[in-house]
Design an enzyme around this catalytic site. Sequence first.
Site, PDB file in Angstrom:
ATOM      1  N   GLY A   1      66.233  46.670  71.803  1.00 41.90           N
ATOM      2  CA  GLY A   1      67.178  47.780  71.860  1.00 41.90           C
ATOM      3  C   GLY A   1      68.525  47.526  71.214  1.00 41.90           C
ATOM      4  O   GLY A   1      69.422  48.364  71.320  1.00 41.90           O
ATOM      5  N   THR A   2      68.700  46.390  70.536  1.00 44.21           N
ATOM      6  CA  THR A   2      70.012  46.089  69.950  1.00 44.21           C
ATOM      7  C   THR A   2      70.452  47.167  68.948  1.00 44.21           C
ATOM      8  O   THR A   2      71.614  47.555  68.925  1.00 44.21           O
ATOM      9  CB  THR A   2      70.011  44.718  69.247  1.00 44.21           C
ATOM     10  OG1 THR A   2      68.883  44.635  68.376  1.00 44.21           O
ATOM     11  CG2 THR A   2      69.955  43.591  70.252  1.00 44.21           C
ATOM     12  N   GLY A   3      69.529  47.633  68.114  1.00 44.00           N
ATOM     13  CA  GLY A   3      69.888  48.645  67.121  1.00 44.00           C
ATOM     14  C   GLY A   3      70.292  49.957  67.754  1.00 44.00           C
ATOM     15  O   GLY A   3      71.268  50.597  67.332  1.00 44.00           O
ATOM     16  N   CYS A   4      69.568  50.360  68.797  1.00 46.54           N
ATOM     17  CA  CYS A   4      69.896  51.607  69.504  1.00 46.54           C
ATOM     18  C   CYS A   4      71.273  51.506  70.159  1.00 46.54           C
ATOM     19  O   CYS A   4      72.105  52.417  70.060  1.00 46.54           O
ATOM     20  CB  CYS A   4      68.848  51.892  70.577  1.00 46.54           C
ATOM     21  SG  CYS A   4      67.169  52.072  69.961  1.00 46.54           S
TER      22      CYS A   4
ATOM     23  N   THR B   1      66.576  40.778  72.438  1.00 45.65           N
ATOM     24  CA  THR B   1      67.021  41.655  71.342  1.00 45.65           C
ATOM     25  C   THR B   1      66.442  43.056  71.436  1.00 45.65           C
ATOM     26  O   THR B   1      66.640  43.864  70.531  1.00 45.65           O
ATOM     27  CB  THR B   1      66.611  41.051  69.994  1.00 45.65           C
ATOM     28  OG1 THR B   1      65.190  40.825  69.982  1.00 45.65           O
ATOM     29  CG2 THR B   1      67.321  39.729  69.737  1.00 45.65           C
TER      30      THR B   1
ATOM     31  N   LYS C   1      72.754  45.882  58.839  1.00 46.53           N
ATOM     32  CA  LYS C   1      72.839  44.888  59.905  1.00 46.53           C
ATOM     33  C   LYS C   1      72.063  43.635  59.519  1.00 46.53           C
ATOM     34  O   LYS C   1      70.896  43.700  59.158  1.00 46.53           O
ATOM     35  CB  LYS C   1      72.284  45.475  61.206  1.00 46.53           C
ATOM     36  CG  LYS C   1      73.036  46.718  61.674  1.00 46.53           C
ATOM     37  CD  LYS C   1      72.366  47.380  62.858  1.00 46.53           C
ATOM     38  CE  LYS C   1      71.029  48.000  62.482  1.00 46.53           C
ATOM     39  NZ  LYS C   1      70.461  48.823  63.578  1.00 46.53           N
TER      40      LYS C   1
END
Length: 283
Positions: A226-229, A224, A183
């Site tokens: 929690g974007t990865g979760c 941003t 990412k």
Amino acid sequence: MKYPSKSRTKPVVCLTIAGFDPSGGAGVIADVKTFSAFGCFAAGGVTSLTFQNTQGVFGAANQTAETVRRQVEPVLKDFSVAAVKTGMLPTREIIEETARLIGKEGLENIVVDPVVRSTSGFDLIDDKALRSLIETLFPLSDLITPNLAEAERIAGMKIEKERDFEAAARIMREFGARNILIKGGHRPGPERAEPGEKSKARDFLFRGRERLIFEAPFIETGSTHGTGCVLASAIAANLALGKDLAEAVEIAKKFVSQGIKNAPEIGLGHSPVGISFTIPRKD
């Protein structure tokens, strides 16, 4: 009083094994909200009780491998789980137990988000645990979703140019990962925009030896958390719903982008992604 009859449609079950964020922006709570947004039934096991809010992570009380097993095992005996998303797995023992449960049950659609450090700089996993994650979970995964910093730590190299993404993915394939999504959304890249044009955030999906690039306008925002979760759990949900990998990633990317745009103004730090009203609907 007459009650409506039960629906005979079995829900698609998605399982998250991740940390608990009491502010609700990341971890198990974000995963559950994301699974539910796509119409999946959410189940979960908590690996760590983190102490955090939108401003940062201030500590954690990790579970034991036994308590993780005792949460997850009854769910696997009761439900037919269509996809699993793993997030914060803080110790070698928890990682090995998670891998054992996935392997024993022959679970499919495994999305591993290799969470190693919070945005605020709090280390969530040590080198011994990271090595175990690579050795035991990568070979079981259908997709791993490292961000740039995580990919650099896993591959042991700096990622700056486009060819570096490919080199890092090659190393991770050698570690047993079949498909890798690196990412790049935390910063514009890798090329700068021309004058008058908006910068693009680029994510690189390595599906086997094939490379796919997903571009979206870079959103200047502090929302941003929690974007990865959310991205990883959205991918898992769409794999569970029968989408192929590239389509699942594309849908999840749009979901996160809309979530950033719809982020609630809450907290004093990085606002969490807005989840409730983000799924694209056909008119």
